[in-house]
Design a protein around this motif. Structure first.
Motif, short mmCIF file in Angstrom:
data_model
loop_
_atom_site.label_atom_id
_atom_site.label_comp_id
_atom_site.label_asym_id
_atom_site.label_seq_id
_atom_site.Cartn_x
_atom_site.Cartn_y
_atom_site.Cartn_z
N ARG A 214 -5.99 8.44 2.27
CA ARG A 214 -6.41 7.60 1.14
C ARG A 214 -5.22 6.75 0.71
O ARG A 214 -4.10 7.00 1.16
N CYS A 215 -5.46 5.77 -0.12
CA CYS A 215 -4.32 4.95 -0.51
C CYS A 215 -4.42 4.43 -1.93
O CYS A 215 -5.48 4.40 -2.54
N ASP A 216 -3.24 4.05 -2.45
CA ASP A 216 -3.13 3.32 -3.70
C ASP A 216 -2.68 1.92 -3.32
O ASP A 216 -1.84 1.76 -2.44
N ALA A 217 -3.27 0.91 -3.97
CA ALA A 217 -2.90 -0.46 -3.64
C ALA A 217 -2.21 -1.10 -4.84
O ALA A 217 -2.73 -1.07 -5.96
N ASN A 218 -1.02 -1.64 -4.60
CA ASN A 218 -0.31 -2.40 -5.63
C ASN A 218 -0.62 -3.87 -5.41
O ASN A 218 -0.29 -4.43 -4.37
N VAL A 219 -1.28 -4.46 -6.40
CA VAL A 219 -1.78 -5.82 -6.23
C VAL A 219 -1.21 -6.73 -7.32
O VAL A 219 -1.23 -6.38 -8.49
N SER A 220 -0.70 -7.87 -6.88
CA SER A 220 -0.31 -8.89 -7.86
C SER A 220 -0.61 -10.27 -7.28
O SER A 220 -0.84 -10.40 -6.08
N ILE B 128 3.20 7.09 2.67
CA ILE B 128 3.78 5.99 3.44
C ILE B 128 3.73 4.74 2.58
O ILE B 128 2.65 4.27 2.24
N VAL B 129 4.88 4.25 2.20
CA VAL B 129 4.95 3.14 1.25
C VAL B 129 5.31 1.86 1.99
O VAL B 129 6.38 1.77 2.61
N SER B 130 4.43 0.88 1.94
CA SER B 130 4.71 -0.38 2.64
C SER B 130 5.51 -1.32 1.74
O SER B 130 5.53 -1.18 0.52
N GLU B 131 6.14 -2.27 2.36
CA GLU B 131 6.73 -3.38 1.61
C GLU B 131 5.59 -4.23 1.07
O GLU B 131 4.47 -4.17 1.60
N PRO B 132 5.85 -5.04 0.05
CA PRO B 132 4.77 -5.93 -0.44
C PRO B 132 4.58 -7.10 0.53
O PRO B 132 4.74 -8.26 0.17
N ASP B 133 4.23 -6.78 1.76
CA ASP B 133 4.16 -7.79 2.82
C ASP B 133 2.74 -8.29 3.07
O ASP B 133 2.54 -9.23 3.84
N LEU B 134 1.77 -7.65 2.48
CA LEU B 134 0.38 -7.97 2.80
C LEU B 134 -0.11 -9.08 1.87
O LEU B 134 0.19 -9.07 0.69
N LEU C 152 0.83 -1.21 0.00
CA LEU C 152 0.00 0.00 0.00
C LEU C 152 0.87 1.26 0.00
O LEU C 152 1.90 1.31 0.65
N GLU C 153 0.39 2.24 -0.74
CA GLU C 153 0.97 3.59 -0.66
C GLU C 153 -0.12 4.46 -0.06
O GLU C 153 -1.11 4.77 -0.72
N ILE C 154 0.07 4.80 1.21
CA ILE C 154 -0.95 5.59 1.90
C ILE C 154 -0.58 7.06 1.84
O ILE C 154 0.55 7.44 2.12
N ILE D 265 7.75 -1.03 6.37
CA ILE D 265 7.46 0.24 5.69
C ILE D 265 8.75 0.69 5.02
O ILE D 265 9.75 0.97 5.67
N THR D 266 8.71 0.68 3.71
CA THR D 266 9.90 0.99 2.92
C THR D 266 10.38 2.41 3.18
O THR D 266 11.55 2.65 3.40
N ARG D 267 9.42 3.33 3.12
CA ARG D 267 9.78 4.74 3.19
C ARG D 267 8.54 5.58 3.45
O ARG D 267 7.42 5.12 3.24
N ALA D 268 8.76 6.79 3.90
CA ALA D 268 7.69 7.78 3.95
C ALA D 268 8.31 9.09 3.48
O ALA D 268 9.38 9.47 3.95
#
Lengths: 479, 487, 96
Positions: free
Chosen positions: A194-200, A155-161, A10-12, A120-123
């Motif tokens: 709000r957020c953007d979700a990167n999904v694969s 706030i950029v999360s790792e692809p951990d979810l 997620l990119e929140i 969390i990769t970065r903010a």
């Protein structure tokens, strides 16, 4: 969906609760008339220059400290270049190679109660864009730049979810955190969070990540869950049908409950990032960082742990009560005023109170049922003035009227009967009115015990102390 | 009072204070000269006569009351990329033809505060992209020394106006030589300050890490006065430096005996016109006679300054000029079919050929796959050039050399090949890349055309540069020469 | 380095510049020459050199206090705007 693994990052985007914009002295208040809060800097007028809001920097650092990330001693603003009507300069000032916060983590509780650590990769700090409006404007789009330049932390999360549910749990956790830190009002209807979700997806056991789609601008927890579930199903369908997932930006349509490709944003995605020459590197020394650390409140996880040890609450209850700082403060105020039974207080706050608030869509800070009033009721339960069952009636009266617990109890005569002689008298009366049932019970029909309890309660208007009643009834029937 | 137009900036300030003439008289004198020569020189884009006379009358009242600042009543002109509130600000571009700025640039506000009276806005290369003033949407400015020749650029309007004595001083900007090169070609004094010395707020950006506002005047003494009033920290410009502004005027008389002058070996290259070289070497003799000690120094990476510049400046410009999109101000095409058509035609019609060339060059060098090879590489070489200067200034106080390779060239002579044009800035670009202050002063003639001498100093050494230039101008009279027909 | 016609067209598209058919070969020629010219940079040894993004070394960004200093002046600012309605800047319909 078995056989497939879902990968989500997620990119929140959280709007920072500053008074003025990140690079100008315009107000950030929501709901102003169009362009009333867009000054020359926000409009990208020729010749104007950005000057960084120190409070936005402090807020980003506060977040970084709360997620135990590294605060960059030097971070750099860069320009992200693309043309769009809501982007007045033709570039967004953001951070690219050197963000202000890097490498943090947050713990979320999964459905099975297990704790999962999400990286969390970065903010990074950046400016928000304006808004494009279409309604009531035939054939044209109207641009309102009031929001342009509002500070955001991304706030950029790792692809951990690994599921939509995990994604929502993580997003809620971040939502709780930013409000605890008082760096974002968290208002999702207004777009503050709000957020953007990167999904694969990938075959279970595969190590290589699949091609991802980015779902843009999800502004409710429900949409996040639905959009991800839709997208996962879409990708699996595609792959199982022999197709391929295209890397692209997609938009979630809440009315149709589906995601669709956003081709307009695809046309030119070469952002040509480079360091913004109008801004110097942001250098933060240890003294600055420590001064921010000194302003950190007790964080949600710390508070939940304390609620567990101090009040003897379960992890679940502690989690619910600390989901917002306001609710936690309310709970603690109740316990302070009625310290006898913290668990009882928790049940009431999470039960009757939460239900009543929910029914009227009220915030805990906005209710007339103050912590002191609720504590007044709990005290009467603890000292056995009223039974738990009647307490609910008292609560309702307190909620709809304005009277305190004692007044309601007195007015309605709800005071519990704890005088054994009085209860015995009531039992005797019931026996004399129901000789048939008494005979049946004595002949062995044990089930009638409940009948007698009910009749005595009826006779006392529900006020007989249930424990005493049980004990006395058993004695008389057995005797 | 027929000689009033020769009074110079400091002379005008002193004369006004002594009430030898009024600000209205002065403004009227210069306005008449501007109007009379507009057709020949095309130095101005806008002349603000009514406002100027009303401001001058107000200045006279202030002077009569004994009030006023260092420049009260002194007429000046602004290069048309400084935003001026309520006055059209075009940047020499069709895309801003109808643009009226709602605010004053910090430089404009500071000079206003000091009492200066603006007579108008001067012509320039479109968005300051050019070395000849031929890229202006408002037509080429002509060199007062010979109307067939260019005045240099991009501040060609300001330079021609000062050289022809249409105004005693004008603001200008310098991204790669745009103050010094036209100063040299027009035979006047031009100072580009240290990056960050003068606020960039309200200066329409070309290349943000290189742009710096400065002055064009007749003499170094005039430049000292004007710079003192416009320099200084500005909270609206994050790149302006919080550092006290010295009284450049008071420091002008400092002796220069013992000044360590470095002769920049790389400036005396094969591209340097022999006539220009002779004038520069003669000027160096003058400095020796004033007690300066000359040594030759080498900046080995300096020859790469033009290639560095033509990566960095277009890169920044491609981003800076993205805001001109026909939405909030400026030119918008007729009947756009859709949003992309609006962007492409508004920009395609609004920008001239050279501006488009630089936007495309910059877009290319920043784009995926080319960023490292061009933009990052250029910024690394820029670091090398900057380090070369730092090393040189460890052993010398100033560097002296030519400002340009040749005197003014004919209109149209270098428009066919952009590289030929770009090479005109070969001696000036280094100071921009390293953020250094530099001044160009007239040092004689080749034929009938003036030649410029460039003095470059370390960061924030404007006082030293002005003192050296002033000492030279006390020993010579090249800066007092006026083109024929403008006496 | 010779740029193709397609490259020029794609750069112009990225920069949102409409070029006429006659302009394309002109830019093809001059941009190719400029890229050749700046190609000289390749020769410089920059192995251990950091890029220089700013001309004054050692300075850092100043932080502004968080105060609102601006008033609503949209009517004045929109005098420069080609097309507005109800305080909004208007552009051709954007479809997402």
């Amino acid at each position: 969906m078995s056989g497939w693994e879902t990968i989500i990052g997620l990119e929140i985007h959280a709007q920072l609760a500053t008074r003025s914009k990140i690079f100008s002295g315009s107000a950030t208040a929501y709901g102003a008339p169009p362009n009333a809060q867009a000054n020359l800097v926000d409009l990208g007028y020729p010749g104007v220059l950005p000057v960084l809001n120190g409070e936005a920097v402090r807020m980003a650092v506060k977040l970084g400290l709360a997620i135990e990330a590294r605060i960059a001693p030097t971070s750099v603003f860069a320009r992200k270049n693309y043309f769009y009507p809501d982007l007045p300069k033709g570039y967004q000032i953001s951070q690219y190679e050197l963000p202000i916060v890097a490498g943090g983590a947050l713990d979320i509780v999964l459905e099975d109660g297990k704790v999962k650590r999400v990286g969390i990769t970065r903010a990074h700090l950046e400016e928000d864009a304006g808004k494009s409006l279409h309604e009531g404007l035939p054939g044209v789009t109207g641009v309102d730049l009031n929001r342009a330049g509002t500070p955001l932390v991304e706030i950029v999360s790792e692809p951990d979810l690994r599921s939509a549910k995990e994604a929502v749990a993580y997003m809620k956790k971040v939502h709780t955190l930013v409000r605890y830190l008082e760096i974002c009002d968290g208002n999702m209807q207004e777009g503050s969070f709000r957020c953007d979700a990167n999904v694969s997806v990938r075959k279970a056991g595969a190590t290589k990540l699949g091609t991802r789609a980015e779902i843009k601008n999800l502004n409710s927890f429900r949409f996040v869950e639905r959009a991800i579930n839709y997208e996962v199903a879409r990708q699996i369908d595609l792959l199982e049908g022999g197709g391929e997932v295209v890397q692209e930006t997609r938009l979630y349509d809440p009315d149709k409950g589906e995601t669709r490709s956003m081709r307009s944003k695809e046309e030119a995605n070469d952002y040509r990032y480079f360091p913004d020459p109008d801004l110097l590197p942001v250098a933060l020394d240890a003294a600055f960082i420590e001064s921010v650390r000194a302003t950190l409140p007790e964080l949600p996880d710390q508070k939940a742990a304390r609620f567990g040890s101090q009040y003897g609450l379960s992890a679940y209850d502690a989690g619910v009560l600390t989901a917002s700082r306001e609710l936690a403060d309310y709970y603690e105020a109740v316990v302070r005023a009625a310290p006898a039974d913290a668990k009882l207080a928790a049940n009431w706050v999470m039960g009757e109170l939460a239900a009543a608030l929910n029914k009227e869509s009220l915030e805990v800070t906005a209710t007339r049922m103050t912590a002191e009033r609720l504590a007044g009721l709990l005290k009467r339960i603890c000292d056995q003035t009223i039974s738990g069952k009647l307490a609910k009636e008292v609560f309702e009266a307190m909620w709809s009227g304005g009277a305190d617990a004692d007044a309601v109890i007195a007015e309605r005569g709800l005071k519990q009967i704890t005088d054994s002689a009085a209860i015995e008298r009531a039992i005797d009366e019931v026996f004399s009115k129901n000789p048939g049932q008494l005979a049946e019970y004595r002949a062995g029909k044990d089930k009638l015990f409940g009948f007698f309890v009910g009749q005595v309660m009826k006779a006392t208007g529900g006020k007989a102390n249930p424990a005493q009643l049980n004990e006395l009834l058993r004695k008389k029937l057995g005797g | 009072m027929s000689e009033l137009h020769h009074i110079g900036l400091a002379g005008a300030a002193a004369g006004l204070r002594a009430r030898r003439f009024s600000s209205v008289e002065l403004a009227e004198t210069f306005l008449k000269r501007i109007e009379r020569n507009q057709e020949t020189l095309n130095a101005f884009i806008s002349v603000t006569r009514a406002q100027a006379l009303s401001d001058a009358a107000a200045a006279d009242r202030a002077l009569a009351a004994g009030d006023g600042g260092a420049l009260t009543g002194v007429p000046i002109a602004h290069k048309d990329l400084f935003c001026t509130r309520g006055v059209r600000t075009t940047c020499g571009s069709c895309i801003l033809d109808n643009f009226v700025s709602p605010y004053d640039a910090t430089v404009v506000a500071k000079l206003k505060h000091a009492g200066a009276v603006m007579l108008g806005k001067t012509n320039m290369d479109e968005f300051a992209m050019g070395s000849s003033n031929e890229t202006s949407y408002y037509g080429t400015v002509r060199n007062p020394w010979d109307p067939r020749l260019v005045p240099g650029g991009s501040s060609g309007g300001s330079a021609a106006a000062v050289a022809a004595r249409l105004v005693p001083g004008a603001t200008a900007t310098d991204t790669g030589g745009s103050i010094r090169q036209p100063a040299a070609l027009c035979g006047i004094t031009g100072l580009k300050p240290t990056y960050g010395r003068v606020s960039r707020y309200g200066m329409v950006a070309f290349a943000s890490s290189l742009d710096q506002g400065g002055v064009l005047t007749v003499s170094a003494a005039d430049a000292a006065l004007m710079l003192r009033e416009m320099a200084g920290f500005d909270p609206n410009d994050s790149t302006s430096v919080e550092r006290e502004v010295p009284d450049y005027v008071a420091l002008l008389g400092e002796p220069i005996a013992g000044l360590r002058v470095g002769l920049l070996k790389e400036f005396f290259d094969k591209g340097l016109d022999p006539g220009n070289e002779r004038r520069v070497r003669e000027a160096l003799k003058v400095f020796e006679s004033l007690g300066a000690r000359l040594t030759e120094v080498s900046l080995p990476n300096l020859p790469l300054s033009v290639p560095v510049y033509y990566v960095v400046a277009p890169a920044e410009c491609s981003s800076n000029l993205a805001r001109f999109d026909g939405v909030r101000y400026g030119h918008r095409c007729e009947q756009p079919r859709d949003l992309q058509d609006l962007y492409r035609r508004s920009r395609g019609e609004g920008f001239g050929a050279e501006v488009k060339r630089r936007i495309m060059t910059g877009t290319y060098v920043l784009s995926a796959g080319y960023y490292d090879a061009y933009y990052l590489k250029a910024q690394r070489v820029r670091q090398l050039i900057s380090a070369d200067f730092t090393r040189a200034f460890a052993s010398v106080d100033v560097l002296i050399g030519p400002t340009t390779p040749t005197p003014a060239f004919a209109i149209g002579a270098k428009t066919a090949d952009p590289i030929t044009m770009y090479l005109n800035d070969i001696y000036t670009i280094g100071a921009n890349l390293a953020g250094l202050p530099a001044v160009s002063v007239p040092c004689g003639f080749v034929g009938k055309l003036p030649v410029g001498l460039q003095i470059v100093g370390p960061h924030f050494s404007e006082a030293r540069l002005l003192t050296a230039a002033h000492a030279y101008q006390r020993a010579t009279d090249w800066h007092t020469q006026v083109p024929e027909g403008y006496a | 380095m010779a740029l193709t016609r397609e490259q020029i067209e794609s750069i112009a598209a990225l920069a949102r510049l409409e070029l006429s058919a006659a302009e394309v070969p002109v830019y093809q020629d001059s941009l190719s020459r400029i890229l050749d010219f700046v190609g000289a940079l390749e020769r410089a040894d920059t192995a251990s050199v950091a890029p220089m993004a700013h001309p004054l070394p050692g300075l850092s960004q100043r932080l502004r206090p968080d105060t609102v200093t601006e008033q609503d002046r949209h009517a004045e600012y929109q005098q420069n705007a080609p097309l507005t309605a109800a305080g909004l800047y208007l552009v051709p319909r954007v479809i997402e």
